[in-house]
Design a protein around this motif. Structure first.
Motif, PDB file in Angstrom:
ATOM      1  N   VAL A  53      81.712  -1.025   8.389  1.00  0.00           N
ATOM      2  CA  VAL A  53      80.693  -0.793   7.369  1.00  0.00           C
ATOM      3  C   VAL A  53      81.288  -0.051   6.174  1.00  0.00           C
ATOM      4  N   HIS A  54      82.227   0.849   6.446  1.00  0.00           N
ATOM      5  CA  HIS A  54      82.866   1.625   5.384  1.00  0.00           C
ATOM      6  C   HIS A  54      84.081   0.908   4.776  1.00  0.00           C
ATOM      7  N   GLY A  55      84.264  -0.366   5.126  1.00  0.00           N
ATOM      8  CA  GLY A  55      85.329  -1.151   4.524  1.00  0.00           C
ATOM      9  C   GLY A  55      86.701  -0.927   5.135  1.00  0.00           C
ATOM     10  N   ILE A  56      86.751  -0.343   6.324  1.00  0.00           N
ATOM     11  CA  ILE A  56      88.030  -0.096   7.000  1.00  0.00           C
ATOM     12  C   ILE A  56      88.212  -1.133   8.096  1.00  0.00           C
ATOM     13  N   THR A  57      89.329  -1.825   8.071  1.00  0.00           N
ATOM     14  CA  THR A  57      89.588  -2.886   9.049  1.00  0.00           C
ATOM     15  C   THR A  57      90.276  -2.301  10.278  1.00  0.00           C
ATOM     16  N   PRO A  58      89.623  -2.364  11.448  1.00  0.00           N
ATOM     17  CA  PRO A  58      90.272  -1.867  12.668  1.00  0.00           C
ATOM     18  C   PRO A  58      91.379  -2.796  13.120  1.00  0.00           C
TER      19      PRO A  58
END
Length: 504
Positions: free
Chosen positions: A346-351
């Motif tokens: 949601v915060h634009g961080i790709t796991p």
């Protein structure tokens, strides 16, 4: 490793974040001690509240809820004989008899210390192992990532349900949901059946809230009469509770059993690292192993100190283990960490394996937040125990409408779309049917999370090279695929053997 911790301390040691962690721990403890209100539900309800926060604050809040929730089940397990969460089932075996003998404070104190110390042990394992796994995973291409996700899905399906077939069906259902909407590479709509409500896809957060929270509320309404009996029992038992906590004395008791504490913590961390296994399995396995290795196994089940230590240590150490595949590979270890990954997205961080390289402050923040939350759990449990006990007396018919409103708000604020509420209702009904017919929910949820990642990597592999045999000729990919087959085969064999033993 130490660089990540230093970055994490720099991110977390702010007054506002420390307050957020402690509030999360308190909410988690309350959620954990309410029978039927799972940690996953608490995390799902927390998620919408983190949308307005920065990524570190949001993840810190959810880690606090996670740690608090895993320890909160101890309270109702010890005082009522009712596991607050599925991961505290084995805790009732000895904590409740100990409380019935007139030592509820001792049972609670031993459980709290065991929870805290096992969390610290699993944190050390997490900080040591996760970055190494992540560095190894940087060598992965799309072939290896696709094979790894196949392995994760089969493990999840095999350990979270009584039937391997039902587990696989649930996982495949999650994968099907993930294909609805826009194509991840080409961008055109698919599987929408010309329904406007499906053109934007099925948001994974709405699926999470619907299948976990709404379905549980439906189940609660169906069991209204049974709930009334449960509430009567809660009030009756809670009114009899009178206890004195002796932190120093019980700490010495726990430290006198280092083998049980450390062994159960390692078992919990290892089981937690297996995607989908979770605290319920670790709780029982740790208890079982402690009983087998005990010099006097007959004392287990009668109010044994060692039994409380083993069950709670095995339960809470799964948090650190659960975070290992989540941080290192971007693969959720459970439904709870699936929500954590959702928060990152949601915060634009790709796991994924690059998370440690691209976002070291986030990873360090997770480590330090876990450390602070463990201390927060210890403090809030000892200070607030008398107040937490009163929560067990709140009637279920008051909790259901409050939770329902929070679910609807959480689903709506994600995209501000009324159509998401229709999807929420549909997912709630499907989740209720899954529960009613004994299909595990976790494989479906994680299928929704992993589905797009699997599809993107599969298509990238074929876009790079059309030769499908590369999945079998690349050593790491082949290893994961072999482990996938072994996982399914072993589970089928184990299930067949168990059924034969039951019939005999």
């Amino acid at each position: 490793m130490f660089d990540l911790l230093f970055l994490g301390f720099g991110e977390i040691f702010r007054l506002d974040i420390l307050i957020i962690i402690f509030v999360g721990v308190v909410f988690g403890v309350i959620a954990g001690l309410i029978p039927g209100f799972t940690v996953a539900m608490a995390i799902v309800l927390t998620l919408p509240l983190t949308f307005g926060m920065d990524p570190v604050s949001g993840i810190a809040a959810m880690i606090g809820v996670f740690v608090g929730g895993m320890s909160g089940g101890l309270i109702s397990a010890a005082l009522l004989g009712i596991p607050g969460t599925p991961s505290s089932v084995a805790t009732t075996f000895d904590a409740y008899p100990m409380a019935k003998k007139g030592n509820p404070g001792k049972a609670l104190s031993i459980g709290i210390w065991s929870s805290f110390l096992s969390s610290i042990i699993s944190l050390f394992i997490l900080v040591t192992i996760a970055p190494q796994i992540s560095r190894f995973a940087l060598k992965f291409g799309p072939w290896e990532m696709f094979a790894l996700i196949c392995l994760a899905l089969t493990i999840i399906a095999s350990v979270t349900g009584s039937s391997i077939i039902k587990g696989l069906i649930a996982g495949l259902f999650g994968l099907l949901i993930s294909t609805i909407g826009a194509d991840p590479i080409m961008g055109f709509a698919r599987f929408t059946f010309d329904l406007k409500v499906l053109r934007a896809g099925v948001p994974f957060l709405v699926v999470l809230i619907g299948m976990f929270a709404i379905s549980r509320l439906m189940e609660s309404l169906e069991r209204s009469e049974m709930k009334k009996d449960l509430e009567a029992k809660q009030k009756e038992n809670a009114s009899e509770v009178s206890f004195v906590l002796k932190p120093i004395q019980t700490l010495k008791t726990v430290l006198k059993k280092p083998g049980t504490l450390f062994g159960s913590s390692v078992i919990g961390a290892v089981i937690g690292a297996i995607p989908g296994a979770g605290g319920s399995i670790a709780n029982i396995v740790a208890y079982d192993q402690a009983k087998k290795w005990s010099k006097d196994p007959n004392k287990f089940g009668t109010g044994c100190e060692e039994g409380v230590v083993a069950s709670e240590a095995g339960n809470n150490s799964t948090v650190g283990g659960d975070l290992i595949p989540t941080v290192a590979l971007g693969i959720p270890g459970s439904a709870v960490t699936a929500v954590l990954l959702s928060a990152l997205m949601v915060h634009g961080i790709t796991p994924g394996p690059l998370l440690v390289v691209d976002e070291p402050s986030i990873v360090g923040g997770i480590f330090v937040a876990f450390f602070i939350a463990s201390f927060g759990m210890l403090i809030t449990q000892f200070i607030g125990m008398r107040y937490f006990v009163k929560v067990t007396q709140v009637p279920t018919h008051l909790l259901v409408p409050i939770i329902l409103v929070l679910c609807v708000i959480g689903a709506y604020v994600l995209n501000n779309r009324v159509t998401d509420l229709y999807i929420l209702l549909a997912m709630g009904i499907i989740g209720y049917l899954f529960t009613k017919y004994k299909f595990a929910l976790a494989p479906a949820i994680i299928g929704v999370i992993l589905g797009p990642i699997a599809e993107v990597n599969l298509r990238r592999a074929f876009m790079t090279d059309q030769d499908w045999t590369l999945f079998l000729t690349r050593p790491i990919s082949l290893t994961f695929l072999i482990l996938t087959v072994i996982s399914i085969s072993f589970t089928i064999w184990q299930t067949k053997k168990t059924n034969e033993r039951t019939r005999a």
